[in-house]
Design an enzyme around this catalytic site. Structure first.
Site, PDB file in Angstrom:
ATOM      1  N   GLU A  60       0.878  -1.171   0.000  1.00  0.00           N
ATOM      2  CA  GLU A  60       0.000   0.000   0.000  1.00  0.00           C
ATOM      3  C   GLU A  60       0.907   1.210   0.000  1.00  0.00           C
ATOM      4  OE1 GLU A  60      -1.475   3.259   1.092  1.00  0.00           O
ATOM      5  OE2 GLU A  60      -2.016   2.355   3.021  1.00  0.00           O
ATOM      6  N   CYS A  86      -1.798   8.983   3.038  1.00  0.00           N
ATOM      7  CA  CYS A  86      -1.771   8.524   1.646  1.00  0.00           C
ATOM      8  C   CYS A  86      -3.112   8.735   0.968  1.00  0.00           C
ATOM      9  CB  CYS A  86      -1.391   7.049   1.582  1.00  0.00           C
ATOM     10  SG  CYS A  86       0.271   6.671   2.167  1.00  0.00           S
TER      11      CYS A  86
END
Length: 465
Positions: A227, A261
């Site tokens: 990720e 993020c």
């Protein structure tokens, strides 16, 4: 290994690194623990996870202060992070046995065929500092409960959080070796991934770190989930509720002091409502309280490290030099600590850092587009594909545009967020694989096909591949 308070720059604590001998002992302990842990009934593993969630709630005050002191998150957000960790423990404590139950499949008469989900072994989690508890529990809750053992290599600026998480699992009653923290630098990880006792690796972090881990894990033929970064679009259509969109936009850009993020980073607004949205958005950003992360009224705390603040400011300056208009913010605050104010850049050139790079801090780029088609074109004009958000009062339109955005998750009239009940992950340079929900717990198991043929049944089934 030192931890520092980003609100003051002062050293909080010094921790002894694990040397090669320590790492060898930790790997050996994990290897020894795996067989018996994998054979532990899943109901017992679920009970231990439930206890870990209880400890998170009981110790919320202590751990929230630790998070805010080590990486600067506003205390209210630290509490929310811990509550979410307890939630993911509750979720898998309730659902893991269902997700890992044998899956019956049809095949031939007189046979029973099914898929069983069996643990892989030792999984290394390389985790970032920005959500120092959540990122770890997002990994540990499903994968320890699936019967794997976990090794945590946390970011070097949150060693206190890393040890606190190890403490939670130990105090919850997990056997020795089932979850361990490695206090070691990134240079030690290559040897850990190469070790035959390690079976898989997951990383949440930068694109560069992801490429390095993926290259090595691939060369070792070890399963890996990544990720990585994101530059999420926030698309505002002509029929959007501008008040709700602007208010949520400010939150979506500055959550975790902008260091997320999945934070909205590129605000793509149709020309018809561009000026109105920009005025509202700038007003919302300017109204946010920047201050001490331990104060209850703080909306935006410091950046986690001085170098991160410096990098952010360079991206803002370069974007303004390239032609972006600075609407608010844009300068580090003249105070102790690594504070950067909520910042808005309007109409940055498409090749400027604000448009082309991941901006990891409370700086937003707002773009003007003619219509929905151009909005989607710009939304997809990035190497990232983690999340996206669409704002419109026409839900059919919102769903259509959501399907057109190239991302792992897209929300309509809502900011992007992770949820234990829903798969989470990205595409393109934002990584691969999924975390959370049923899809996440299946990432680090052997999906074994089993065929049981009844004795005496016809055995003339074709032998094909």
């Amino acid at each position: 290994m030192d931890s520092h308070n980003p609100a003051t720059g002062e050293r909080l604590e010094t921790y002894d690194d694990h040397d090669e001998g320590d790492i060898e002992d930790i790997l050996a302990s994990a290897d020894d623990a795996f067989e018996s842990w994998a054979e532990t009934p899943i109901t017992e593993r679920q009970q231990l996870l439930e206890r870990a969630g209880e400890l998170l709630r009981e110790r919320e005050d202590e751990y929230a202060e630790l998070i805010s002191e080590e990486m600067g998150k506003p205390i209210a957000e630290s509490r929310a992070e811990l509550e979410k960790c307890a939630w993911v423990c509750d979720f898998y404590a309730e659902r893991a046995d269902e997700f890992l139950a044998d899956e019956a499949l049809g095949s031939e008469p007189h046979s029973r065929t099914f898929v069983s989900y069996e643990p892989l072994g030792a999984v290394l989690a390389v985790m970032p500092w920005n959500f120092p508890f959540w990122q770890v529990f997002r990994f540990a809750a499903p994968h320890l409960t699936a019967g794997n053992v976990g090794l945590l290599k946390h970011a070097s600026n949150v060693p206190g959080c890393a040890l606190a998480i190890e403490e939670i699992f130990r105090d919850a009653g997990y056997p020795e070796g089932v979850f361990s923290t490695l206090l070691a630098g990134s240079d030690a990880i290559e040897d850990v991934i190469a070790d035959d006792r390690l079976d898989a690796v997951t990383l949440t972090g930068s694109e560069g770190a992801g490429r390095a881990v993926a290259e090595q894990a691939g060369s070792e033929l070890k399963k890996h989930v990544l990720e990585l970064g994101g530059s999420d679009p926030f698309v505002v259509c002509a029929d959007a509720d501008l008040e709700a969109a602007a208010e949520t936009a400010a939150t979506a850009r500055t959550i975790n002091s902008g260091q997320s993020c999945i934070a909205a980073k590129r605000f793509i607004v149709v020309d018809e409502v561009y000026d109105d949205f920009l005025d509202r958005f700038v007003s919302e950003m300017e109204s946010l309280e920047v201050g001490d992360p331990l104060a209850s009224d703080t909306d935006v705390g410091p950046q986690a490290r001085e170098d991160l603040m410096t990098d952010l400011h360079e991206q803002v300056e370069e974007s303004v030099a390239a032609g972006a208009t600075l609407e608010c913010g844009g300068e580090p605050l003249d105070r102790e600590g690594y504070y950067y104010p909520p910042t808005v850049l309007s109409e940055p050139p498409r090749d400027s850092p604000a448009a082309d790079e991941e901006v990891f801090g409370p700086a937003a780029a707002v773009f003007r587009v003619e219509d929905d088609d151009e909005a989607i074109e710009l939304a997809n004009d990035t190497r990232y594909g983690l999340g996206g958000s669409v704002w419109t009062e026409d839900l059919d339109r919102g769903e259509r545009l959501a399907r057109e955005i190239e991302a792992g998750c897209v929300f309509v009239n809502e900011l992007v967020k992770s949820d234990p009940r829903l798969p989470f992950g990205g595409v393109k340079a934002s990584g691969h694989g999924r975390e959370l929900a049923e899809a996440g717990i299946h990432e680090f198991v052997n999906r074994k096909t089993v065929w049981v043929q009844s004795a005496g049944a016809d055995d003339d089934v074709p032998d094909t591949e």
